[in-house]
Each structure stands twice: as C-alpha cells, then as structure tokens.
Design a protein around this motif. Structure first.
Motif, PDB file in Angstrom:
ATOM      1  N   ARG A   1      27.264   9.984  46.784  1.00 33.31           N
ATOM      2  CA  ARG A   1      28.191   8.870  46.594  1.00 33.31           C
ATOM      3  C   ARG A   1      29.037   9.134  45.349  1.00 33.31           C
ATOM      4  NH1 ARG A   1      28.377   6.707  51.158  1.00 33.31           N
ATOM      5  NH2 ARG A   1      29.363   4.845  50.295  1.00 33.31           N
ATOM      6  N   VAL A   2      30.263   8.585  45.373  1.00 31.36           N
ATOM      7  CA  VAL A   2      31.169   8.672  44.219  1.00 31.36           C
ATOM      8  C   VAL A   2      31.605   7.265  43.852  1.00 31.36           C
ATOM      9  CG1 VAL A   2      33.287   9.669  43.284  1.00 31.36           C
ATOM     10  CG2 VAL A   2      32.015  10.897  45.046  1.00 31.36           C
ATOM     11  N   HIS A   3      31.494   6.925  42.564  1.00 34.26           N
ATOM     12  CA  HIS A   3      31.951   5.632  42.064  1.00 34.26           C
ATOM     13  C   HIS A   3      32.980   5.844  40.966  1.00 34.26           C
ATOM     14  CE1 HIS A   3      28.259   4.349  44.096  1.00 34.26           C
ATOM     15  NE2 HIS A   3      28.793   3.138  44.135  1.00 34.26           N
ATOM     16  N   SER A   4      33.985   4.971  40.931  1.00 33.96           N
ATOM     17  CA  SER A   4      35.023   5.040  39.916  1.00 33.96           C
ATOM     18  C   SER A   4      34.504   4.519  38.587  1.00 33.96           C
ATOM     19  CB  SER A   4      36.242   4.221  40.351  1.00 33.96           C
ATOM     20  OG  SER A   4      35.968   2.833  40.246  1.00 33.96           O
ATOM     21  N   ARG A   5      35.336   4.636  37.572  1.00 32.58           N
ATOM     22  CA  ARG A   5      34.964   4.137  36.245  1.00 32.58           C
ATOM     23  C   ARG A   5      34.625   2.651  36.274  1.00 32.58           C
ATOM     24  NH1 ARG A   5      38.988   4.572  30.973  1.00 32.58           N
ATOM     25  NH2 ARG A   5      38.201   2.759  29.859  1.00 32.58           N
ATOM     26  N   THR A   6      35.279   1.891  37.138  1.00 29.85           N
ATOM     27  CA  THR A   6      35.041   0.449  37.223  1.00 29.85           C
ATOM     28  C   THR A   6      33.937   0.097  38.209  1.00 29.85           C
ATOM     29  OG1 THR A   6      36.850   0.293  38.837  1.00 29.85           O
ATOM     30  CG2 THR A   6      37.379  -0.162  36.529  1.00 29.85           C
ATOM     31  N   GLY A   7      33.255   1.091  38.788  1.00 34.90           N
ATOM     32  CA  GLY A   7      32.125   0.835  39.659  1.00 34.90           C
ATOM     33  C   GLY A   7      32.442   0.750  41.144  1.00 34.90           C
ATOM     34  N   ARG A   8      33.706   0.970  41.532  1.00 36.44           N
ATOM     35  CA  ARG A   8      34.058   0.922  42.956  1.00 36.44           C
ATOM     36  C   ARG A   8      33.524   2.161  43.669  1.00 36.44           C
ATOM     37  NH1 ARG A   8      38.961   1.638  44.363  1.00 36.44           N
ATOM     38  NH2 ARG A   8      39.680   2.438  42.373  1.00 36.44           N
TER      39      ARG A   8
ATOM     40  N   ASP B   1      41.244  -0.556  32.597  1.00 39.16           N
ATOM     41  CA  ASP B   1      41.408  -1.952  32.206  1.00 39.16           C
ATOM     42  C   ASP B   1      42.701  -2.089  31.401  1.00 39.16           C
ATOM     43  OD1 ASP B   1      39.672  -4.634  31.767  1.00 39.16           O
ATOM     44  OD2 ASP B   1      40.903  -4.211  29.997  1.00 39.16           O
ATOM     45  N   PRO B   2      43.467  -3.216  31.542  1.00 44.66           N
ATOM     46  CA  PRO B   2      44.716  -3.376  30.792  1.00 44.66           C
ATOM     47  C   PRO B   2      44.565  -3.243  29.285  1.00 44.66           C
ATOM     48  CG  PRO B   2      44.590  -5.003  32.544  1.00 44.66           C
ATOM     49  CD  PRO B   2      43.262  -4.308  32.517  1.00 44.66           C
ATOM     50  N   SER B   3      43.383  -3.516  28.756  1.00 40.51           N
ATOM     51  CA  SER B   3      43.189  -3.436  27.303  1.00 40.51           C
ATOM     52  C   SER B   3      43.326  -2.006  26.775  1.00 40.51           C
ATOM     53  CB  SER B   3      41.818  -3.990  26.915  1.00 40.51           C
ATOM     54  OG  SER B   3      40.787  -3.201  27.473  1.00 40.51           O
ATOM     55  N   CYS B   4      43.322  -1.008  27.678  1.00 38.16           N
ATOM     56  CA  CYS B   4      43.479   0.374  27.234  1.00 38.16           C
ATOM     57  C   CYS B   4      44.914   0.677  26.809  1.00 38.16           C
ATOM     58  CB  CYS B   4      43.038   1.348  28.324  1.00 38.16           C
ATOM     59  SG  CYS B   4      44.200   1.511  29.694  1.00 38.16           S
TER      60      CYS B   4
END
Length: 316
Positions: free
Chosen positions: A42-49, A308-311
């Motif tokens: 499995r592969v998940h993105s930085r945000t957990g998707r 995330d927009p805060s970046c």
C-alpha cells in the motif's frame, strides 16, 4: 501489513556543518509512506490518503523485499530526459487513479526510498538514522519503479554545492544519531532548498483576456508570515497551460468567497478578482522576492495535493 506511519518532517534552515550529519538530495516530488507484507503493498500520501491505485509501477516492491513485512519512507518522482526530477510531469499523475497505458508511458513514476521504519517484526523508529540507512541499503531495493538514492555522511557542504551546480531542488541533512519522530518537524532533519522555488496558497484569480476571456488569466497567491498572517505576494499567469487552467477552475470554484482572504495595497486594482478560501497550495518558480513580500517573475509549476496551506511561508 504494518500500519502507515506519518512522515517525519524536516525543519527549513541553512546547511548544518560539523560532525554527525549526513546529506541526501532533496527530490522534487510527492512524499509517500509505503507498507508491504507478503505480496501485498500500500502507498499513503503525506496526509494519510491511500493512493495505491494511482501508482501501479510500485507493484514490484513486494518481490524486491522478498515478501518481508516492511514500512518505508520515500518520495514519488517523475524524471526528465536528463534523469532530473520533474514536478510538472508528476503533476499529470497526482490524483489520477488507475492511470492508462498512455499516461504511464508519458509520466512514469519512480519511488525514491530514503528510510526504513519497520522490517519484519522489528520497529525501527528509535533506531539511529545511520543504522536505519544501513539496513535500507543492505536490502538493495532497486528495480523497475523503485530506487534507493545514496546518503552522504560527513559531506553536507559538498552535497549542497553539487546540488546547486546541477540545478536540483536542495538537500536534506540528517543527524546520524536521530530517531524517526512520526508526524513531527524535527531540527535533527534540516532541509535546505536551493533558490528559487516556493509553495504558495491560492487566494483567488483574475479573468483572462482575449482568447482566455472565459477562464483563469492569473492566480492571486499568498503566503503566511511568522505570526500566521496571510499576505498576497503576487499574480501568477506564466506557466498556466490550458489543462491547468481548467483543472484549477474546477478545483477553485467551490471555494469562492466574497471578500479577499488577505489585505493588500493593490486590492483596488483587483476589482475583477474572484476570491477563494486559502486552501489550495501551488508550487511556483520565481526569480527573486521584492522587498521580502512580492514575487518577481513567478511561473506556475503545479498544485501540491499533499501539502497543508500553512507550508506557504514568506522568506525570513
């Protein structure tokens, strides 16, 4: 199958000097947490998707691991003809589930692995980085769609100079003794981005002119200062292809709002602007910052779905 582990994050800063550091090339791609056990992966993105279906090239990973149970950290990249990571090409793959043969040929993805977090029944989060890297390199995970780029202990300045010379994104320097801290931004990992790219948050758009009259002409983008206040930092029209304009319009239209999300001296000159909630992060190339708050000659590179927009931060 191991549980996906939230990625450890690096702190922006200058290249560290002194003993006890190793340097890796910072690749321009999409962070990925990869888990495998037997013939499953499995592969998940930085945000957990879960993005496993987006990247069928990685199906060779279980065989490369010999069926071992593992969790790994890495970066998904597309390469140009010179073998340099090309984020605009990767942009064609982000968000595309079950890509067809034509897209797989046009924008093949490679997983660059740089950390080993679980192997067999052993969790390695508290193990020093140097030991984790040693175990990762012993696995020799190299094949179609999977590579393990090198780490360079004791050569931070030299690796940064080489990355700058070859036009790469930057370097990540890691303390040899550092544990892996999931989901946290640590000063034991320091990322140094070579100018000149930036992540910005889309605050709105201006309509096009002439043949672009009915679509997006330029994005209005912003970034946050250290106090968390959002500033408008420029307009980005260069680099927007027809497909990118259509994609952005679909993405931004549901986010429309009446008033701008940030104040700016030029707002009176933006009467035609459509404003949106500051939720979509984009990467841009630029020549310089003017006065520390305005982008000079920005060029659109693509949307960052896993950020995330805060970046989106103003430079120090």
């Amino acid at each position: 199958m191991p549980t996906p582990i939230a990625p450890m994050l690096a702190t922006p800063g200058p290249v560290p000097t002194g003993e006890g550091w190793a340097a890796e090339i910072k690749h321009d791609g999409m962070r990925a947490c990869v888990t495998a056990n037997g013939d499953r992966w499995r592969v998940h993105s930085r945000t957990g998707r879960d993005v496993t279906g987006n990247f069928p090239e990685l199906a060779a990973l279980p065989e490369l691991l010999g069926g071992r149970r593992a969790a790994l950290d890495g970066e998904l990249v597309c390469l140009d003809a010179a073998g340099v990571t090309d984020f605009s090409r990767l942009q064609q793959r982000i968000g595309v589930r079950d890509p067809g043969p034509r897209l797989l040929r046009a924008a093949p993805v490679t997983l660059y692995l740089f950390d080993l977090l679980v192997l067999g029944d052993e969790e390695l989060l508290e193990t020093p980085y140097s030991n984790r890297r040693g175990l990762l390199e012993e696995l020799d995970l190299r094949g179609a769609g999977v590579q393990t780029p090198p780490s360079f202990p004791g050569a931070t300045a030299e690796v940064y100079a080489a990355a700058r010379e070859h036009g790469l994104e930057g370097v990540v320097c890691k303390r040899l003794a550092s544990p892996y801290t999931p989901g946290l931004r640590s000063k034991t990992w320091v990322k140094t981005v070579i100018p000149h790219t930036a992540d910005v948050v889309v605050c709105g758009w201006l309509p096009g002119r002439g043949r672009l009259r009915d679509t997006i002409g330029a994005l209005i983008v912003g970034a946050y200062d250290r106090s968390g206040r959002l500033h408008l930092v420029g307009r980005v029209g260069s680099g927007l292809s027809g497909a990118a304009r259509q994609q952005l319009e679909r993405r931004l239209t549901p986010l429309r709002r009446v008033r701008p999300p940030a104040s700016h001296a030029e707002l009176t000159a933006m009467a035609e602007a459509t404003w949106v909630e500051p939720e979509v992060v984009a990467r841009i190339a630029y020549r310089s910052w003017t006065g520390g708050t305005q982008l000079r000659h920005p060029v659109y590179r693509g949307v960052l779905d896993d950020h995330d927009p805060s970046c989106a931060q103003l430079p120090d």
